[in-house]
Design an enzyme around this catalytic site. Structure first.
Site, PDB file in Angstrom:
ATOM      1  N   GLU A  15      -3.717  -1.128   2.269  1.00 34.48           N
ATOM      2  CA  GLU A  15      -2.879  -0.088   2.874  1.00 34.48           C
ATOM      3  C   GLU A  15      -1.466  -0.101   2.272  1.00 34.48           C
ATOM      4  O   GLU A  15      -0.477   0.059   2.966  1.00 34.48           O
ATOM      5  CB  GLU A  15      -2.805  -0.270   4.391  1.00 34.48           C
ATOM      6  CG  GLU A  15      -4.168  -0.284   5.073  1.00 34.48           C
ATOM      7  CD  GLU A  15      -4.094  -0.390   6.593  1.00 34.48           C
ATOM      8  OE1 GLU A  15      -3.014  -0.110   7.176  1.00 34.48           O
ATOM      9  OE2 GLU A  15      -5.116  -0.748   7.209  1.00 34.48           O
ATOM     10  N   GLU A  66      -6.742  -6.329  12.496  1.00 36.54           N
ATOM     11  CA  GLU A  66      -5.558  -6.830  13.196  1.00 36.54           C
ATOM     12  C   GLU A  66      -5.897  -7.629  14.453  1.00 36.54           C
ATOM     13  O   GLU A  66      -5.368  -7.370  15.540  1.00 36.54           O
ATOM     14  CB  GLU A  66      -4.616  -5.670  13.520  1.00 36.54           C
ATOM     15  CG  GLU A  66      -4.186  -4.898  12.282  1.00 36.54           C
ATOM     16  CD  GLU A  66      -3.395  -3.629  12.591  1.00 36.54           C
ATOM     17  OE1 GLU A  66      -3.062  -3.399  13.773  1.00 36.54           O
ATOM     18  OE2 GLU A  66      -3.129  -2.872  11.646  1.00 36.54           O
TER      19      GLU A  66
END
Length: 376
Positions: free
Chosen positions: A281, A165
């Site tokens: 995810e 991220e």
């Protein structure tokens, strides 16, 4: 002419047709159909896809049903939290690998691959890092941490989420960089440093950049796809050993959002850089739904199927991992720390019963084209 079933009827019928007599007695209650259930990992493997879950250490170490579900369904797993910085490096001079080692041992006992998660993230940092690490020592601390953790598992892991991220357009940094702790200390060079350190410590692992918000056909996700692609181009241009993109795939039901042609085009551009594509995810936030349970289940399953059908149509996805094994009421999404909780975000019910979601994911794997992995 025979009438065509509506989408809800199709989903329900597909679920019943995929569940059957090879399961323990509780699973037989889902359907009178006698076709045996084929584990998702086996179906995925037939298409060159590794399938699995992010594992909860406490459940793995204390719940036999959980262990049985994981061992039945998975060919790859990732620790949900057990390899994050605060879990393995809680103090400057102390590492603790009890949870990570237990997950690795379980995976090895069941001939599963394992993904490591994650070295550089703006969250899950112990207090000592943000207190003691400065611009002067940040590179040394980061390299030492990666060398120790990756070095412990050298040659044993399929892949590592090296940087997690790094792009956050709302932070208004040049290039879309997230104004994270590591960015503040080292600037964009922290990616170069982290990938270099991971490559030296575990050269066989597939080193991955992992991010969310890449999936939908909207302004935010389109802009983020562009920023991530530009970043990956730059890393490859400068010889940084990134070998895969992880698309987290935190999806949403009941919001009216759609997936479109931009996503397959993005995946193709990433593959043209020579990178693997992992879905890392996967879950579905159902907190926006206000419909009854049966319609809720159909809506969630529909999101799973539409998304997997689209990304698997690219023939470029070699890993699919859901962010958990069975339903736990939780706030989902990469950014959320509070707010409405998802009730049924995953493929299996507590105890291991396949849900409608699992049946439709099974169908996606059955009908998917063979996925082509990057070589070399």
């Amino acid at each position: 002419m025979k009438p065509q079933p509506n989408r809800r009827t199709f989903l329900q019928t597909a679920s019943a047709g995929l569940l059957g007599s090879a399961l323990p007695a509780p699973l037989l209650a889902l359907s009178d159909n006698k076709q045996p259930w084929t584990p998702l990992g086996r179906l995925a493997q037939e298409k060159n896809i590794s399938f699995g879950f992010a594992l909860n250490y406490r459940l793995l170490s204390g719940n036999q049903d959980y262990d049985a579900l994981v061992s039945r369904e998975c060919t790859i797993v990732t620790p949900e939290n057990a390899m994050k910085w605060e879990a393995v490096h809680p103090e400057p001079d102390r590492y603790t690998f009890t949870q990570a080692d237990a997950i690795l041992d379980f995976a090895q006992q069941h001939a599963m691959k394992i993904r490591g998660h994650a070295f550089c993230w703006h969250r899950a940092l112990p207090a000592w890092v943000t207190h003691d690490v400065t611009k002067q020592n940040a590179e040394e601390v980061l390299r030492q941490h990666i060398a120790t953790v990756a070095g412990r598992y050298k040659g044993k892991l399929h892949s590592w989420d090296v940087v997690n991220e790094a792009i956050q357009l709302k932070d208004n940094q040049p290039g879309g960089w997230r104004n994270s702790f590591w960015f503040q200390q080292l600037g964009p060079a922290y990616l170069d440093i982290a990938f270099d350190a991971a490559s030296q410590a575990d050269p066989a692992a597939i080193l991955t950049y992992n991010d969310y918000g890449l999936e939908y056909e909207n302004h935010s996700d389109s802009a983020k796809r562009k920023a991530v692609l530009t970043m990956l181009h730059d890393l490859k241009k400068h010889g940084i050993p990134v070998r895969a993109l992880g698309m987290q795939s935190h999806l949403r039901a009941g919001t009216g959002e759609s997936f479109g042609s931009d996503l397959p085009s993005f995946i193709k551009e990433v593959r043209d850089l020579g990178l693997e594509i992992f879905v890392t995810e996967l879950d579905v936030d159902d907190s926006h739904l206000t419909v009854p349970d049966l319609a809720r289940d159909s809506a969630i399953a529909d999101v799973y199927k539409r998304y997997l059908d689209l990304v698997l149509s690219t023939t470029a996805v070699s890993v699919v991992i859901t962010w958990g094994a069975w339903d736990i009421v939780k706030v989902t999404g990469a950014e959320a720390t509070s707010g409405p909780s998802a009730q049924h975000p995953l493929l299996f019910a507590p105890g291991g019963l396949p849900k409608l979601d699992a049946a439709l994911v099974a169908q996606s794997f059955r009908t998917a084209p063979l996925q082509h992995q990057v070589r070399g």
